[in-house]
Design an enzyme around this catalytic site. Sequence first.
Site, PDB file in Angstrom:
ATOM      1  N   ARG A 299       7.634  13.138   0.414  1.00 26.85           N
ATOM      2  CA  ARG A 299       7.996  14.548   0.507  1.00 26.85           C
ATOM      3  C   ARG A 299       9.517  14.743   0.526  1.00 26.85           C
ATOM      4  O   ARG A 299      10.041  15.687  -0.013  1.00 26.85           O
ATOM      5  CB  ARG A 299       7.353  15.141   1.780  1.00 26.85           C
ATOM      6  CG  ARG A 299       7.818  16.532   2.151  1.00 26.85           C
ATOM      7  CD  ARG A 299       7.427  17.541   1.084  1.00 26.85           C
ATOM      8  NE  ARG A 299       8.082  18.819   1.260  1.00 26.85           N
ATOM      9  CZ  ARG A 299       9.277  19.145   0.803  1.00 26.85           C
ATOM     10  NH1 ARG A 299       9.996  18.252   0.139  1.00 26.85           N
ATOM     11  NH2 ARG A 299       9.784  20.341   1.000  1.00 26.85           N
ATOM     12  N   TYR A 300      10.221  13.824   1.205  1.00 25.77           N
ATOM     13  CA  TYR A 300      11.679  13.914   1.328  1.00 25.77           C
ATOM     14  C   TYR A 300      12.299  12.805   0.475  1.00 25.77           C
ATOM     15  O   TYR A 300      11.721  11.733   0.336  1.00 25.77           O
ATOM     16  CB  TYR A 300      12.117  13.739   2.789  1.00 25.77           C
ATOM     17  CG  TYR A 300      11.442  14.696   3.736  1.00 25.77           C
ATOM     18  CD1 TYR A 300      11.972  15.967   3.965  1.00 25.77           C
ATOM     19  CD2 TYR A 300      10.266  14.347   4.391  1.00 25.77           C
ATOM     20  CE1 TYR A 300      11.343  16.851   4.836  1.00 25.77           C
ATOM     21  CE2 TYR A 300       9.635  15.229   5.254  1.00 25.77           C
ATOM     22  CZ  TYR A 300      10.180  16.473   5.471  1.00 25.77           C
ATOM     23  OH  TYR A 300       9.563  17.351   6.312  1.00 25.77           O
TER      24      TYR A 300
ATOM     25  N   ARG B 237      12.734   9.240   2.299  1.00 25.79           N
ATOM     26  CA  ARG B 237      11.707   8.715   3.200  1.00 25.79           C
ATOM     27  C   ARG B 237      10.338   8.745   2.542  1.00 25.79           C
ATOM     28  O   ARG B 237      10.042   9.694   1.812  1.00 25.79           O
ATOM     29  CB  ARG B 237      11.577   9.636   4.442  1.00 25.79           C
ATOM     30  CG  ARG B 237      12.537   9.388   5.528  1.00 25.79           C
ATOM     31  CD  ARG B 237      12.797  10.682   6.276  1.00 25.79           C
ATOM     32  NE  ARG B 237      13.695  11.545   5.521  1.00 25.79           N
ATOM     33  CZ  ARG B 237      13.944  12.816   5.820  1.00 25.79           C
ATOM     34  NH1 ARG B 237      13.351  13.381   6.837  1.00 25.79           N
ATOM     35  NH2 ARG B 237      14.782  13.530   5.094  1.00 25.79           N
TER      36      ARG B 237
ATOM     37  N   CYS C 261      -8.635   4.844  13.558  1.00 25.42           N
ATOM     38  CA  CYS C 261      -7.790   4.927  14.766  1.00 25.42           C
ATOM     39  C   CYS C 261      -8.518   4.289  15.938  1.00 25.42           C
ATOM     40  O   CYS C 261      -9.719   4.021  15.863  1.00 25.42           O
ATOM     41  CB  CYS C 261      -7.518   6.382  15.118  1.00 25.42           C
ATOM     42  SG  CYS C 261      -6.811   7.335  13.771  1.00 25.42           S
TER      43      CYS C 261
ATOM     44  N   CYS D 277      -8.549  11.946  17.894  1.00 26.08           N
ATOM     45  CA  CYS D 277      -8.011  13.054  18.676  1.00 26.08           C
ATOM     46  C   CYS D 277      -8.504  14.353  18.052  1.00 26.08           C
ATOM     47  O   CYS D 277      -8.427  14.519  16.828  1.00 26.08           O
ATOM     48  CB  CYS D 277      -6.492  13.005  18.677  1.00 26.08           C
ATOM     49  SG  CYS D 277      -5.874  11.345  19.010  1.00 26.08           S
TER      50      CYS D 277
ATOM     51  N   CYS E  82      -6.159  16.371  15.570  1.00 26.41           N
ATOM     52  CA  CYS E  82      -5.446  15.587  14.550  1.00 26.41           C
ATOM     53  C   CYS E  82      -5.100  16.394  13.292  1.00 26.41           C
ATOM     54  O   CYS E  82      -5.929  17.108  12.743  1.00 26.41           O
ATOM     55  CB  CYS E  82      -6.291  14.392  14.156  1.00 26.41           C
ATOM     56  SG  CYS E  82      -5.441  13.352  12.963  1.00 26.41           S
TER      57      CYS E  82
ATOM     58  N   ARG F 136      -4.499  15.096  10.413  1.00 27.04           N
ATOM     59  CA  ARG F 136      -5.201  14.503   9.254  1.00 27.04           C
ATOM     60  C   ARG F 136      -6.700  14.448   9.506  1.00 27.04           C
ATOM     61  O   ARG F 136      -7.391  13.516   9.094  1.00 27.04           O
ATOM     62  CB  ARG F 136      -4.647  13.108   8.937  1.00 27.04           C
ATOM     63  CG  ARG F 136      -3.195  13.124   8.651  1.00 27.04           C
ATOM     64  CD  ARG F 136      -2.697  12.071   7.680  1.00 27.04           C
ATOM     65  NE  ARG F 136      -1.296  12.347   7.451  1.00 27.04           N
ATOM     66  CZ  ARG F 136      -0.299  11.733   8.080  1.00 27.04           C
ATOM     67  NH1 ARG F 136      -0.565  10.754   8.919  1.00 27.04           N
ATOM     68  NH2 ARG F 136       0.956  12.089   7.846  1.00 27.04           N
TER      69      ARG F 136
ATOM     70  N   ASP G  57       0.024  22.118  13.411  1.00 26.38           N
ATOM     71  CA  ASP G  57      -0.155  22.548  12.014  1.00 26.38           C
ATOM     72  C   ASP G  57      -1.427  23.398  11.905  1.00 26.38           C
ATOM     73  O   ASP G  57      -2.346  23.251  12.711  1.00 26.38           O
ATOM     74  CB  ASP G  57      -0.295  21.318  11.108  1.00 26.38           C
ATOM     75  CG  ASP G  57       0.930  20.424  11.172  1.00 26.38           C
ATOM     76  OD1 ASP G  57       2.034  20.961  11.354  1.00 26.38           O
ATOM     77  OD2 ASP G  57       0.781  19.193  11.052  1.00 26.38           O
TER      78      ASP G  57
ATOM     79  N   ASP H 206       6.336  22.290  11.118  1.00 31.26           N
ATOM     80  CA  ASP H 206       6.205  21.700   9.776  1.00 31.26           C
ATOM     81  C   ASP H 206       5.686  22.825   8.884  1.00 31.26           C
ATOM     82  O   ASP H 206       4.542  23.272   9.049  1.00 31.26           O
ATOM     83  CB  ASP H 206       5.216  20.516   9.827  1.00 31.26           C
ATOM     84  CG  ASP H 206       5.627  19.403   8.885  1.00 31.26           C
ATOM     85  OD1 ASP H 206       6.367  19.698   7.933  1.00 31.26           O
ATOM     86  OD2 ASP H 206       5.202  18.252   9.106  1.00 31.26           O
TER      87      ASP H 206
ATOM     88  N   LYS I  84       9.843  19.862   7.608  1.00 24.17           N
ATOM     89  CA  LYS I  84      10.011  20.009   9.061  1.00 24.17           C
ATOM     90  C   LYS I  84      11.206  20.908   9.347  1.00 24.17           C
ATOM     91  O   LYS I  84      12.298  20.673   8.831  1.00 24.17           O
ATOM     92  CB  LYS I  84      10.223  18.643   9.700  1.00 24.17           C
ATOM     93  CG  LYS I  84       9.001  17.787   9.641  1.00 24.17           C
ATOM     94  CD  LYS I  84       9.174  16.519  10.453  1.00 24.17           C
ATOM     95  CE  LYS I  84       7.916  15.687  10.391  1.00 24.17           C
ATOM     96  NZ  LYS I  84       7.669  15.137   9.046  1.00 24.17           N
TER      97      LYS I  84
HETATM   98  S1  SF4 Z   1      -3.585  11.932  16.121  1.00 25.34           S
HETATM   99 FE1  SF4 Z   1      -4.968  11.557  14.377  1.00 25.34          FE
HETATM  100  S2  SF4 Z   1      -4.097   9.815  13.332  1.00 25.34           S
HETATM  101 FE2  SF4 Z   1      -3.183   9.852  15.377  1.00 25.34          FE
HETATM  102  S3  SF4 Z   1      -4.490   8.542  16.640  1.00 25.34           S
HETATM  103 FE3  SF4 Z   1      -5.244  10.620  16.866  1.00 25.34          FE
HETATM  104  S4  SF4 Z   1      -6.844  10.831  15.325  1.00 25.34           S
HETATM  105 FE4  SF4 Z   1      -5.647   9.050  14.777  1.00 25.34          FE
END
Ligand code: SF4
Length: 347
Positions: A90-91, A94, A103, A107, A110, A112, A271, A308, A315
């Site tokens: 994107r940048y 980087r 994972c 979470c 998340c 993603r 986000d 973001d 960002k």
């Molecule tokens: S925030 Fe998303 S990518 Fe990071 S550990 Fe938790 S579930 Fe996995």
Amino acid sequence: MEKWQKILSKSIMDTATLSKRVKIDKRKINKVIKRYPMKINPYYLSLIRKKNDPIWKQCIPDASEVELWAGRKDPLLEEKYSPVESLIHRYRDRVLLLATNLCTGYCRFCTRKRKVGIREKVLEGKGAQKAFRYIKRHKAVRDVIISGGDPLFLDDKRIEFYLRNLRRIRHVQIIRIDSRVPCLLPQRITPKLCQILKKYAPVYFNTHFNHSQEITKESKRACDMLADNGVVLGNQAVLLAGVNDDPQSLRRLFEGLLMMRVKPYYLYIPDAVKGTYHFRVSIERALEIMRGLIGYTSGMAVPRLILDLERGGGKTPLLPNYIFKHRGRRYIFKNFENRKFYYADIR
Ligand code: SF4
């Protein structure tokens, strides 16, 4: 099997097992995990003190994930900025390398969410070579962030494979690892892993603690080990409604992080991701929270507040406004207590 792998193998991924540990509405949670998988390892689960506390909210699925339809799967257009699979550019200088979509725990907030845990994916073989070749060809890339999922879900051999290949590319100066394991599964930080990270220095490590309840004896040990091996540690937290959206909680978190040599780096406004809208915090509230931090704890403990921008805008740092008014070169400021006025001629 290493100790962390044994803990991980006992992760809870279904409601029948979860209901033996905490009181839940199985029917509602089953509906959620059909779309967004659940994984809670025994260590992180043990941090729950009561129903709906900050740990509970981050790991126990909530009906709002499928009931609220607001948001997009990929508001930052990461897929659009992915010139080769598992790499986001994107940048200019980087790139983000997505090592896996797995994972050590999923979470609920998340960013993603559209891909984590859904189909097992690991960057390896031809896919990995393609990504390394892309970085090699783009000489402006001096900073590579190994992210995921969580790259430290993978074993040491795989981590060393990424580091070794990236260090062979002369223009790559900085390697960063984005990982939530010091918080979710600190047992994953082992002397052997630290030796690998040390070997490929400088390696920067961005971890992800969101609440002081996540700071434990184990997480301190993990961060100490990393710091003792020359890894530079920062923390990217996300502002989450009902978890940490008040200055007192965040002050406790950031001061606690500094005590284990982790510099609070970014505080993200969540986000606009589908399935996470119940965690959203408004920009006004986020700025108010920053006002409750700046001046009330040392500057070291205050991260940058980041939004973001949607559609890949990038960002963007946000700061409360301390300028009351100005005429020509004469500025009038309100101080952090919002009551005294100070004058300055800025020439
Ligand atoms: S925030 Fe998303 S990518 Fe990071 S550990 Fe938790 S579930 Fe996995």
